[in-house]
Motif scaffolding. Structure first.
Motif, PDB file in Angstrom:
ATOM      1  N   SER A  62       0.821  -1.216   0.150  1.00 31.89           N
ATOM      2  CA  SER A  62      -0.101  -0.004   0.032  1.00 31.89           C
ATOM      3  C   SER A  62       0.793   1.375  -0.034  1.00 31.89           C
ATOM      4  N   ALA A  63       0.371   2.313  -0.600  1.00 34.37           N
ATOM      5  CA  ALA A  63       0.949   3.567  -0.397  1.00 34.37           C
ATOM      6  C   ALA A  63       0.144   4.768  -0.276  1.00 34.37           C
ATOM      7  N   TYR A  64       0.602   5.696   0.491  1.00 36.93           N
ATOM      8  CA  TYR A  64       0.026   6.871   0.729  1.00 36.93           C
ATOM      9  C   TYR A  64       0.293   8.034   0.648  1.00 36.93           C
ATOM     10  N   ALA A  65      -0.466   9.080   0.319  1.00 39.11           N
ATOM     11  CA  ALA A  65       0.068  10.522   0.187  1.00 39.11           C
ATOM     12  C   ALA A  65      -0.983  11.515   0.868  1.00 39.11           C
ATOM     13  N   TYR A  66      -0.684  12.277   1.620  1.00 36.78           N
ATOM     14  CA  TYR A  66      -1.566  13.409   2.107  1.00 36.78           C
ATOM     15  C   TYR A  66      -1.219  14.961   1.574  1.00 36.78           C
ATOM     16  N   THR A  78      -0.299  14.915  -5.950  1.00 36.69           N
ATOM     17  CA  THR A  78      -0.275  13.919  -4.762  1.00 36.69           C
ATOM     18  C   THR A  78      -0.908  12.617  -5.143  1.00 36.69           C
ATOM     19  N   LYS A  81       2.061  10.891  -6.635  1.00 35.84           N
ATOM     20  CA  LYS A  81       2.974  10.559  -5.294  1.00 35.84           C
ATOM     21  C   LYS A  81       2.714   9.158  -4.783  1.00 35.84           C
ATOM     22  N   MET A 339      -3.296   7.042   7.705  1.00 34.18           N
ATOM     23  CA  MET A 339      -3.741   5.929   6.877  1.00 34.18           C
ATOM     24  C   MET A 339      -4.601   5.445   7.989  1.00 34.18           C
TER      25      MET A 339
ATOM     26  N   SER B  42       6.372  -3.117   2.295  1.00 35.53           N
ATOM     27  CA  SER B  42       4.815  -3.154   2.237  1.00 35.53           C
ATOM     28  C   SER B  42       4.020  -1.874   2.164  1.00 35.53           C
ATOM     29  N   ASN B  43       4.715  -0.960   2.641  1.00 33.80           N
ATOM     30  CA  ASN B  43       4.047   0.552   2.547  1.00 33.80           C
ATOM     31  C   ASN B  43       4.798   1.748   2.123  1.00 33.80           C
ATOM     32  N   ARG B  44       4.598   2.706   1.433  1.00 36.69           N
ATOM     33  CA  ARG B  44       5.428   3.691   1.110  1.00 36.69           C
ATOM     34  C   ARG B  44       4.445   5.118   1.490  1.00 36.69           C
ATOM     35  N   ARG B  45       4.875   6.003   1.972  1.00 37.37           N
ATOM     36  CA  ARG B  45       4.114   7.589   2.366  1.00 37.37           C
ATOM     37  C   ARG B  45       4.746   8.601   1.850  1.00 37.37           C
ATOM     38  N   ASN B  46       4.045   9.526   1.577  1.00 37.22           N
ATOM     39  CA  ASN B  46       5.021  10.859   0.819  1.00 37.22           C
ATOM     40  C   ASN B  46       3.712  12.048   1.040  1.00 37.22           C
ATOM     41  N   ASN B  47       4.154  12.617   1.990  1.00 41.40           N
ATOM     42  CA  ASN B  47       3.245  13.661   2.580  1.00 41.40           C
ATOM     43  C   ASN B  47       3.707  15.115   2.618  1.00 41.40           C
TER      44      ASN B  47
END
Lengths: 460, 441
Positions: A62-66, A78, A81, A339, B42-47
């Protein structure tokens, strides 16, 4: 909050590099906090928060961007990203949005912003004055009132489009009583999915007087005994023991990674047969209730343990993939900066048959824990702790001396199996729960229960 | 609308609304995180995020409104709300903005070593995970493993002429794992901040967490009662973070600390010196000014057991007739910078020898509950080892440790020479306490 064509474009961009699922979470909230004491307003602050979190899945990745820079160009950036970690061919496309019909179970009578702040202050002053007048030993009564209106939109590439709006309010009172060199404080609170009607139909005088009598009586408290012994934990916030000893261990966050003592135990006996427990997000206007979770799935009433048998976990959509299960409406987060993951809502042990008096009468030596504080747990080892703020020693079936705070410690499954009496006075109480997806409002609850043997950490 | 345009417009709107004193703070930042689980990312975040807050003074009170969306249409609401909040507050004492006077000393704050920018994070994490399983067969699961990093910057401007800018950056790795033996599971965790060369060796991170988890297996129980307690340095630092509020002038003025009126009195063992040093080189809370824009400086709160001062913001300082110590935290609160119990002369082994028999604490659980600054009573869950014949013995299953903080300060019998800071900026050496109550069986 955002129009459908833009959300479609964001999801489409997020799917471009091979994700099999994309989700948009938009949140707009307005909150106010008022602190009063000594018949004065000490502080008021308020604020607005508006932002978006974009999430993609590809199998077990999973990937997350805020962001909170909400122009079209930046929103698409975003989404890119969030998608950037994957470098594959497009695999899925966005399905046409279908609005999820949401029944609002938590109706608000008086909207927060329809009432002047000065009227809120008046109610707060009145409660503090009642507290100050309740005993000449009260040296201080401070109040805090928090209100928040939270509007969310969840949309995903499977065509889900869900919007909801909830209002929460919480009032808390802290009292200090002092005599000679000694001082003691006591705190209590109430809250829920309410507007200003939070204060309606409540016996505010009794609430203030009880908080005062707790602080005053504690001035005479002796040191609490230490060691393993039977403990009766009273109703309401006493439910923190189930929240810590069991609740966190049933969240998919821990279960999916084989990091819970409750892994692989569905259908097995994990507690005394006297224990039946629920996580119920549907209780009207309860502090931990929701209409939909932060993945757009309706909140549910789940039976977690039935007569001691483990019946279900709390599962969010990502961990559902690891576990081969369906998500069940419990994905929550503090705000768009987190998340979502599986979390509790209103979690409680259901009523049994005993009365509190019967439990005390049946205890030869032990502790009656009347007022509880917070706790924590290590789900992987099952070891938990939680605080008792006010307690009594029980001797030969009678309440004896009042004792100061202590910590109760134990290991989840052992304690659940050790519950040998369950009362019939179930009550709920508000708390804040901190975990991987931030700090969220949750309710704990239980009737009075007796744990046959638990470690009590007093000063004696 | 750019942040600069928004701040200028907000400034002008506040002036037009007839507000004479106000302050604007703008902050923005970005962060990244990468998680590894089961041999894969397992996870990437970019905020990224930003926020503006407006504080205005009406009469002698300051009210504020914070906002994340830099939307021009929100500006009138911000000004109206902040003003309304200020007008409703009627605290006894006056609140102030700082005009930027005083000496702003250079503060060399923590940041990750330059090598961090070149670190292959994915490779590093995969190496850590693999090492965990290789070091000890009893390692059951690497539950959580990630690297997070970020940057932030802020601008603080007020109508009295204050105009400050600040930047900071951080990076850290977290490892949390479980180990199992004979059906018993224990966990261990470690956090590193990439400010030491050794932090860049994956094996070091793996070893630290594995040793903790494995060391807890085969734990014993101990009889409940009172005994000598030795706190590991970082464990006492965690304890200090929980109780530090008793030295905040805000708590004292609100009668939430029993140190009211005790300046100049002996409140702790003569070997105790407690310091707040915002100028500490490479400190995790190092800063040249506080959240009110007031210049920072080092302060000795306790010297040789004698209480010397409380830590102040502008409001509490005025009330007590002293100068701010630069410990404002926004709103009414007090924030600590690098706050620590100064070191003594003994090695850790010497401190254990002085204890003879007792309990060595390596972790405290449930610190957010089970303590009242008003009574000083505390009771926490704890983990650690038995001290037998001046040496560390078997690990202990979770115990409780209880006492009273005002008593504990006087019961400090020996201090190690091994001062260490937690990532929250609280520090302590190894500490020997005369007696605390423990409960286990």
């Amino acid at each position: 909050m955002l129009d459908k064509s833009l959300v479609y474009e964001i999801l489409d961009t997020a799917l471009a590099s091979g994700a099999d699922f994309a989700e948009v979470f938009v949140e707009n909230s307005l909150s106010t906090s008022i602190q009063t004491g000594d018949r004065r307003v000490k502080n008021i602050s308020s604020g607005q928060s508006f932002g978006i979190g974009i999430r993609v899945f590809k199998d077990l990745f999973s990937a997350y961007a805020y962001t909170n820079v909400m122009d079209r160009e930046n929103l698409l950036k975003t989404a890119q990203k969030a998608a950037a970690a994957l470098r594959e061919k497009r695999q899925a496309s966005v399905l046409g949005f279908v609005d999820v019909e949401i029944e609002n179970k938590h109706k608000i009578k008086i909207l927060h912003n329809s009432v002047n702040k000065s009227d809120k202050v008046s109610v707060m002053h009145k409660i503090c004055e009642t507290a100050c007048g309740a005993s000449s030993l009260v040296t201080k009564a401070d109040a805090t009132y928090l209100e928040k209106e939270r509007q969310i939109l969840v949309a995903n590439s499977n065509g889900l489009w869900a919007e909801d709006k909830l209002s929460r309010g919480r009032f808390s009172l802290n009292v200090i009583a002092a005599r000679d060199e000694k001082s003691q404080d006591s705190t209590d609170n109430f809250g829920g999915l309410y507007g200003f009607e939070l204060f309606e139909g409540r016996d505010l005088q009794a609430f203030a007087e009880k908080t005062v009598s707790d602080a005053v009586s504690m001035l005479d408290a002796e040191d609490c005994p230490s060691g393993k012994m039977p403990v009766i934990i009273d109703n309401g916030f006493g439910g923190a023991i189930f929240h810590e000893a069991c609740g966190h261990g049933l969240e998919a966050t821990a279960v999916a990674k084989n990091a819970s003592v409750f892994c692989g135990k569905l259908g097995q006996k994990v507690a005394s047969e006297l224990v039946t427990a629920y996580d119920d997000a549907t209780i009207p206007n309860a502090w931990g209730s929701i209409n939909i979770d932060d993945e757009g799935i309706a909140g549910q009433r789940k039976i977690l343990i039935e007569n001691g048998i483990l019946k279900s976990y709390m599962v969010d959509s990502f961990n559902a993939r690891r576990m081969g299960m369906e998500p069940n409406g419990c994905a929550r987060r503090q705000n768009y900066k987190f998340m979502p993951t599986s979390r509790m809502s209103n979690t409680f042990i259901a009523n049994g048959n005993s009365t509190l008096e019967e439990m005390i009468a049946a205890t030869d030596y032990g502790v009656f824990a009347e007022r509880m504080g917070g706790g924590s747990v290590n789900p992987a080892s099952g070891e938990f702790n939680f605080s008792v703020n006010k307690a009594y020693v029980i001797e030969k079936g009678r309440l004896k001396q009042l004792v100061k705070g202590a910590k109760l410690i134990g290991s989840g499954i052992e304690i659940l199996n050790n519950i040998d009496m369950v009362g019939n006075n179930m009550a709920l109480a508000c708390g804040m729960c901190g975990s991987a997806s931030g700090s969220i409002p949750t309710t704990v609850g239980q009737p009075a229960i007796r744990v046959q043997n638990i470690t009590v950490g007093g000063q004696k | 609308m750019t942040p600069e345009q928004f701040v200028t417009k907000l400034y002008d709107t506040a002036l037009q609304a007839g507000i004479k004193e106000f302050s604007v703070v703008y902050g923005c930042g970005s962060s990244n995180r990468i998680d590894v689980y089961d041999g894969k990312v397992s996870n990437r975040r970019n905020n990224e995020g930003q926020g503006v807050s407006l504080s205005v003074k009406c009469g002698k009170n300051i009210g504020s409104f914070a906002c994340e969306e830099l939307n021009e249409e929100l500006i009138p609401l911000m000004v109206k709300e902040a003003k309304e909040n200020a007008e409703l507050i009627n605290a006894e004492e006056e609140n102030f903005f700082h005009d930027g006077s005083g000496e702003y000393k250079k503060a060399l704050k923590y940041k990750p070593l330059p090598e961090f920018s070149k670190l292959d994070k994915e490779k590093y994490l995969l190496e850590v995970e693999k090492s965990c399983y290789q070091i000890d067969k009893r390692v059951k699961k690497v539950i959580s493993l990630y690297i997070a990093d970020g940057k932030s910057s802020s601008i603080m401007k007020n109508s009295l002429g204050l105009d400050l800018k600040d930047d900071s950056e951080y990076a850290y790795a977290v490892l949390y794992l479980s180990a199992e033996e004979n059906g018993v599971t224990k966990t261990g965790s470690e956090i590193i901040l990439f400010d030491k060369k050794e932090d860049f060796t994956p094996l070091n991170l793996a070893k630290a967490a594995v040793e903790k988890a494995v060391g807890r297996l085969q734990a014993a129980n101990i009889k409940s009662g009172k005994c000598k307690i030795v706190f590991e340095n970082k464990t006492f630092a965690d304890f200090l973070e929980t109780i530090a509020g008793i030295f905040s002038a805000n708590s004292v003025q609100e009668k939430r600390s029993q140190l009211v009126g005790k300046i100049g009195e002996v409140i702790a063992s003569p070997i105790v010196t407690m310091i707040d040093n915002p100028l500490l080189e490479n400190g995790y809370n190092t800063r040249s000014y506080d959240s009110e824009g007031y210049p920072s400086d080092k302060h000795e709160v306790i010297k040789g057991g004698v209480l010397k001062m409380f830590l102040h913001n502008l409001r509490t300082a005025k009330k007590d007739g002293v100068a701010s110590t630069g410990n404002g935290s926004g709103g009414r609160g007090i924030s600590f910078s690098n706050f620590y119990l100064d070191k003594g002369n003994f090695s850790k082994d010497d401190v254990l020898a002085k204890a003879g028999d007792g309990v060595y604490l390596t972790d405290l659980n449930g610190l957010h509950a089970g303590y009242s600054s008003v009574s000083g009573n505390f009771s926490f869950g704890a983990e650690g080892f038995i001290i037998e014949n001046s040496k560390l013995g078997k690990a202990l299953n979770q115990i409780t440790v209880s006492g009273n903080v005002y008593r504990l300060l006087k019961d400090i019998e020996a201090l190690g020479n091994d001062l260490e800071f937690t990532h929250n900026g609280f520090g302590a050496p190894t500490v020997l306490i005369k007696e605390l109550a423990i409960s286990n069986e």
